[in-house]
Design an enzyme around this catalytic site. Structure first.
Site, PDB file in Angstrom:
ATOM      1  N   ASP A  52       1.283  -1.063  -0.036  1.00 49.79           N
ATOM      2  CA  ASP A  52       0.212  -0.063   0.442  1.00 49.79           C
ATOM      3  C   ASP A  52       0.633   1.477  -0.024  1.00 49.79           C
ATOM      4  O   ASP A  52       1.792   1.346   0.618  1.00 49.79           O
ATOM      5  CB  ASP A  52      -0.682   0.069   1.313  1.00 49.79           C
ATOM      6  CG  ASP A  52      -1.878   1.026   1.086  1.00 49.79           C
ATOM      7  OD1 ASP A  52      -2.147   2.042   0.814  1.00 49.79           O
ATOM      8  OD2 ASP A  52      -3.438   0.804   1.388  1.00 49.79           O
ATOM      9  N   SER A 102      -6.554   3.564  -1.521  1.00 48.31           N
ATOM     10  CA  SER A 102      -7.034   2.865  -1.614  1.00 48.31           C
ATOM     11  C   SER A 102      -8.414   2.048  -2.040  1.00 48.31           C
ATOM     12  O   SER A 102      -8.194   0.536  -1.919  1.00 48.31           O
ATOM     13  CB  SER A 102      -6.356   2.513  -0.019  1.00 48.31           C
ATOM     14  OG  SER A 102      -5.456   2.601   0.183  1.00 48.31           O
ATOM     15  N   HIS A 163      -9.794  -2.535   6.930  1.00 42.94           N
ATOM     16  CA  HIS A 163      -9.348  -1.248   6.161  1.00 42.94           C
ATOM     17  C   HIS A 163      -9.470  -2.028   4.466  1.00 42.94           C
ATOM     18  O   HIS A 163     -10.016  -2.295   4.584  1.00 42.94           O
ATOM     19  CB  HIS A 163      -7.303  -0.916   6.576  1.00 42.94           C
ATOM     20  CG  HIS A 163      -7.077   0.310   6.756  1.00 42.94           C
ATOM     21  ND1 HIS A 163      -6.764   0.576   5.487  1.00 42.94           N
ATOM     22  CD2 HIS A 163      -7.830   1.440   7.772  1.00 42.94           C
ATOM     23  CE1 HIS A 163      -5.952   1.792   5.546  1.00 42.94           C
ATOM     24  NE2 HIS A 163      -6.478   2.399   7.025  1.00 42.94           N
ATOM     25  N   GLU A 226      -5.434  -7.036  25.442  1.00 48.31           N
ATOM     26  CA  GLU A 226      -3.705  -6.495  25.775  1.00 48.31           C
ATOM     27  C   GLU A 226      -3.817  -5.408  26.425  1.00 48.31           C
ATOM     28  O   GLU A 226      -2.483  -4.992  26.870  1.00 48.31           O
ATOM     29  CB  GLU A 226      -3.372  -6.167  24.296  1.00 48.31           C
ATOM     30  CG  GLU A 226      -1.504  -6.318  23.794  1.00 48.31           C
ATOM     31  CD  GLU A 226      -0.865  -5.785  22.819  1.00 48.31           C
ATOM     32  OE1 GLU A 226      -0.037  -6.200  22.624  1.00 48.31           O
ATOM     33  OE2 GLU A 226      -2.059  -6.478  21.589  1.00 48.31           O
ATOM     34  N   PHE A 280      -4.340  -9.077  16.246  1.00 44.70           N
ATOM     35  CA  PHE A 280      -3.151  -8.483  17.201  1.00 44.70           C
ATOM     36  C   PHE A 280      -3.112  -7.706  17.809  1.00 44.70           C
ATOM     37  O   PHE A 280      -2.267  -7.086  19.134  1.00 44.70           O
ATOM     38  CB  PHE A 280      -1.524  -9.093  16.320  1.00 44.70           C
ATOM     39  CG  PHE A 280      -1.450 -10.538  15.990  1.00 44.70           C
ATOM     40  CD1 PHE A 280      -1.242 -11.651  16.773  1.00 44.70           C
ATOM     41  CD2 PHE A 280      -1.870 -10.763  14.303  1.00 44.70           C
ATOM     42  CE1 PHE A 280      -1.095 -12.905  16.461  1.00 44.70           C
ATOM     43  CE2 PHE A 280      -1.691 -12.002  14.524  1.00 44.70           C
ATOM     44  CZ  PHE A 280      -1.509 -13.082  14.842  1.00 44.70           C
ATOM     45  N   GLU A 281      -3.678  -6.646  16.821  1.00 47.66           N
ATOM     46  CA  GLU A 281      -3.884  -5.078  18.307  1.00 47.66           C
ATOM     47  C   GLU A 281      -5.706  -4.210  17.216  1.00 47.66           C
ATOM     48  O   GLU A 281      -5.910  -5.553  17.330  1.00 47.66           O
ATOM     49  CB  GLU A 281      -3.186  -4.153  16.977  1.00 47.66           C
ATOM     50  CG  GLU A 281      -1.550  -3.990  17.536  1.00 47.66           C
ATOM     51  CD  GLU A 281      -1.127  -3.723  18.563  1.00 47.66           C
ATOM     52  OE1 GLU A 281      -2.189  -3.485  19.320  1.00 47.66           O
ATOM     53  OE2 GLU A 281       0.291  -4.901  18.921  1.00 47.66           O
ATOM     54  N   ASP A 296       3.996  -9.985  18.474  1.00 45.46           N
ATOM     55  CA  ASP A 296       3.267  -9.597  17.327  1.00 45.46           C
ATOM     56  C   ASP A 296       4.040 -10.571  16.408  1.00 45.46           C
ATOM     57  O   ASP A 296       5.310  -9.800  16.349  1.00 45.46           O
ATOM     58  CB  ASP A 296       3.441  -8.074  16.916  1.00 45.46           C
ATOM     59  CG  ASP A 296       2.513  -7.400  17.735  1.00 45.46           C
ATOM     60  OD1 ASP A 296       1.068  -8.141  18.633  1.00 45.46           O
ATOM     61  OD2 ASP A 296       1.863  -6.204  18.273  1.00 45.46           O
ATOM     62  N   HIS A 331       2.219   8.784   5.054  1.00 42.66           N
ATOM     63  CA  HIS A 331       1.325   9.695   5.580  1.00 42.66           C
ATOM     64  C   HIS A 331       1.462  10.575   6.762  1.00 42.66           C
ATOM     65  O   HIS A 331       1.564  12.137   6.664  1.00 42.66           O
ATOM     66  CB  HIS A 331       0.057   9.142   5.760  1.00 42.66           C
ATOM     67  CG  HIS A 331      -1.147   9.014   4.764  1.00 42.66           C
ATOM     68  ND1 HIS A 331      -1.606   9.371   3.649  1.00 42.66           N
ATOM     69  CD2 HIS A 331      -1.971   7.940   4.465  1.00 42.66           C
ATOM     70  CE1 HIS A 331      -1.940   9.107   3.118  1.00 42.66           C
ATOM     71  NE2 HIS A 331      -2.189   8.002   3.092  1.00 42.66           N
ATOM     72  N   ASP A 368      -1.178  -0.113  -4.867  1.00 38.03           N
ATOM     73  CA  ASP A 368      -1.847   0.810  -5.183  1.00 38.03           C
ATOM     74  C   ASP A 368      -2.672   1.628  -5.755  1.00 38.03           C
ATOM     75  O   ASP A 368      -2.518   2.350  -6.853  1.00 38.03           O
ATOM     76  CB  ASP A 368      -3.712   0.208  -3.757  1.00 38.03           C
ATOM     77  CG  ASP A 368      -2.673   0.821  -2.593  1.00 38.03           C
ATOM     78  OD1 ASP A 368      -0.816   1.431  -2.691  1.00 38.03           O
ATOM     79  OD2 ASP A 368      -3.477   1.030  -1.878  1.00 38.03           O
TER      80      ASP A 368
END
EC number: 3.1.3.1
Length: 528
Positions: A52, A102, A163, A226, A280-281, A296, A331, A368
């Site tokens: 990406d 994206s 996402h 977590e 994982f998050e 992770d 970004h 992308d």
């Protein structure tokens, strides 16, 4: 270490001063191209690697960084992606914007249809954020085509699984930001639109789901396992649904596992697992440079686990692997993080090639869209890709080799750029200078590279519209609407009806003797 690097660089430069070095190298490359044979088989498996925001500049800079991390000059480094024999370019614009996001691009390369900015899994008749325009304009993806053909399918991402990129493989949404129902306006819910997380469970029976995004799957008030003391990491859903538990209930009685940390993930045996969800998050995963290896897994590890689970299916598999945080680092105007993400991405591609066969697996690596990252300033050979140009500006101040066209790195004070002579631009925290001030760097609109190897990889040569990719994938693997390729590979058998390339039945057992008879009569006539 510096002395060793300088000595190695000197030896390299001395070798390259000899013209025979370049002639021999080119001769070897030419021969490898001449020896290349087209693989026209039907692709049993598809490995789709998506970087990406990995534009050409990012790709080139990541190649140099990879070499420099291995104590090499860097420029001559060969990435795994560099070994792909077929190369093309894809045009990334969306229906309504010159420069796409994206979601629109994912819809193009996964669903085969270009669409509007911020919409995903719908055609261009749908409007951003307007639920009622979504209905009837849904488009399906190569992942669904593969699943419908009996293949196993999976998504691996370094972002949240809701996402834009992963969502393009399973969701239909007038807004890419409708991660959970809490992110949707009441009007959209009232009109019957559903959030992307709920679609993850409903639309396609996905065998492997790996990434982040726990908080969009659980109700408000649910503590994150977590980060239990962090309220912002907890569940977000307003409808009270616990989608992780729902997924587990849906898979009851099947060889299915859920994991939220590396210990649980490592304990899962791919040989005895058919379904896996690993989140994982609460949101996106950590950057590779910041990742805690004890908590992770890396993108290399998640890619390997996914392939080992999916490849048990004798009909093959489709796997989408996204390095999504290349884009997010850009970004932020942070080239260090972006390039380290890209290097890790190349490692995942290498592992994918190790675990599969080029004979039956079509592997694609592409991006992308790009970012306004520039590579400039006449740096010396072997100079750090994250360093400063030896050529200073007319204001008698240095600048970095990598800079951005816009973004948070705009630091003009009283008409002057900051003096970075004593700044460590190789640090993980450094934000590259940008020409125009923005809180977040935008995307850029140049074509992106498409790399291919395996069955029908030659289809990905040339300059194509981005939506062509999905159709070429479907053709190569005989999934979706265009099944001509597998029909052409059906061998006619005597006494049975075969299928001709145009899809019509032909009497294979009858055609052969008639052809022989006609040929014999013709030969006899000529001899007469």
């Amino acid at each position: 270490l510096i002395v060793v690097l300088l000595n190695d660089l000197l030896l390299l430069l001395l070798e390259e001063e000899n013209p025979e070095f370049w002639r021999a190298q080119a001769k070897q490359t030419l021969q490898s191209v001449l020896d290349r044979k087209l693989n026209t088989k039907v692709a049993k498996n598809i490995l789709f690697f998506l970087g990406d925001g990995m534009g050409i500049t990012t790709y080139t800079a990541a190649r140099i960084l990879k070499g420099q991390l291995q104590n090499q000059s860097g420029e001559e480094t060969v990435m795994t992606m560099d070994t792909f024999p077929y190369v093309g370019l894809a045009k990334t614009y969306s229906v309504d914007f010159q420069i796409a996001d994206s979601a629109a691009t994912a819809t193009a390369y996964l669903c085969g249809v270009k669409t509007n900015l911020n919409t995903v899994g719908v055609n261009a008749a749908a409007r951003n954020g307007i639920c009622r325009t979504q209905k009837g304009n849904e488009v399906t993806s190569i992942l669904k085509w593969a699943k419908d053909a009996g293949k196993s399918v999976g998504i691996v991402t370094t972002t949240r699984v809701q996402h834009a990129t992963p969502a393009g493989s399973y969701a239909h949404s007038a807004s890419r930001t409708w991660y959970s129902d809490a992110d949707m306006p009441d009007s959209a819910i009232g009109e019957g639109c559903t959030d992307i997380s709920s679609q993850l469970l409903k639309n396609v029976d996905i065998d492997v789901i790996i990434g982040g995004g726990r908080q969009y799957m659980t109700p408000r008030g649910t503590k994150d396992p977590e980060y239990p003391a962090d309220f912002s990491s907890g569940g977000k859903r307003r409808d009270g649904r616990h989608l992780i538990q729902e997924w587990q209930n849906m898979k009851n009685g099947k060889a299915a596992h859920y994991a939220w940390n590396k210990t649980e993930f490592d304990a899962i045996d791919p040989e005895t697992t058919d379904y896996l969800m690993a989140l994982f998050e609460p949101g996106d995963l950590r950057y590779e440079a910041e990742r805690d290896p004890s908590m992770d897994p890396s993108i290399i590890e998640t890619t390997e686990k996914a392939i080992r689970i999916l490849q048990k299916n004798p009909k093959g598999f489709f796997l989408l692997v996204e390095s999504g945080r290349i884009d997010q680092a850009h970004h932020q105007g942070n080239a260090y993080l972006a390039l380290h993400e890209a290097v890790a991405f190349d490692g995942a591609i290498a592992r994918g090639l190790e675990l599969t066969s080029e004979d039956d697996t079509l592997t694609i690596a592409t991006a992308d869209h790009s970012h306004p990252l520039t590579f400039n300033g006449f740096p010396f050979r072997g100079q750090s890709i994250l360093g400063k140009s030896p050529l200073w500006g007319t204001d008698m101040l240095p600048y970095t080799t990598l800079m951005y066209g816009n973004g948070p790195g705009h630091k003009i004070v009283n008409g002057k750029r900051p003096d970075i002579r004593n700044v460590n631009t190789n640090s993980m925290e450094y934000i590259q200078l940008s020409a125009a001030p923005l809180d977040s760097t935008t995307h850029s609109g140049e074509d992106v590279v498409v790399l291919a190897r395996g069955p029908m990889a030659h289809l990905f040569s040339g300059i194509q519209e981005q939506n062509y990719i999905a159709h070429a994938l479907g053709y190569a693997a005989c999934v979706g609407a265009d099944l001509r390729h597998c029909q052409e590979h059906i061998t006619p058998a005597v006494g049975r009806t075969s299928i001709s390339p145009n899809g019509n039945g032909a009497a294979g057992g009858l055609a052969t003797p008639i052809s022989i008879l006609l040929a014999s009569l013709l030969a006899f006539r000529i001899l007469m």
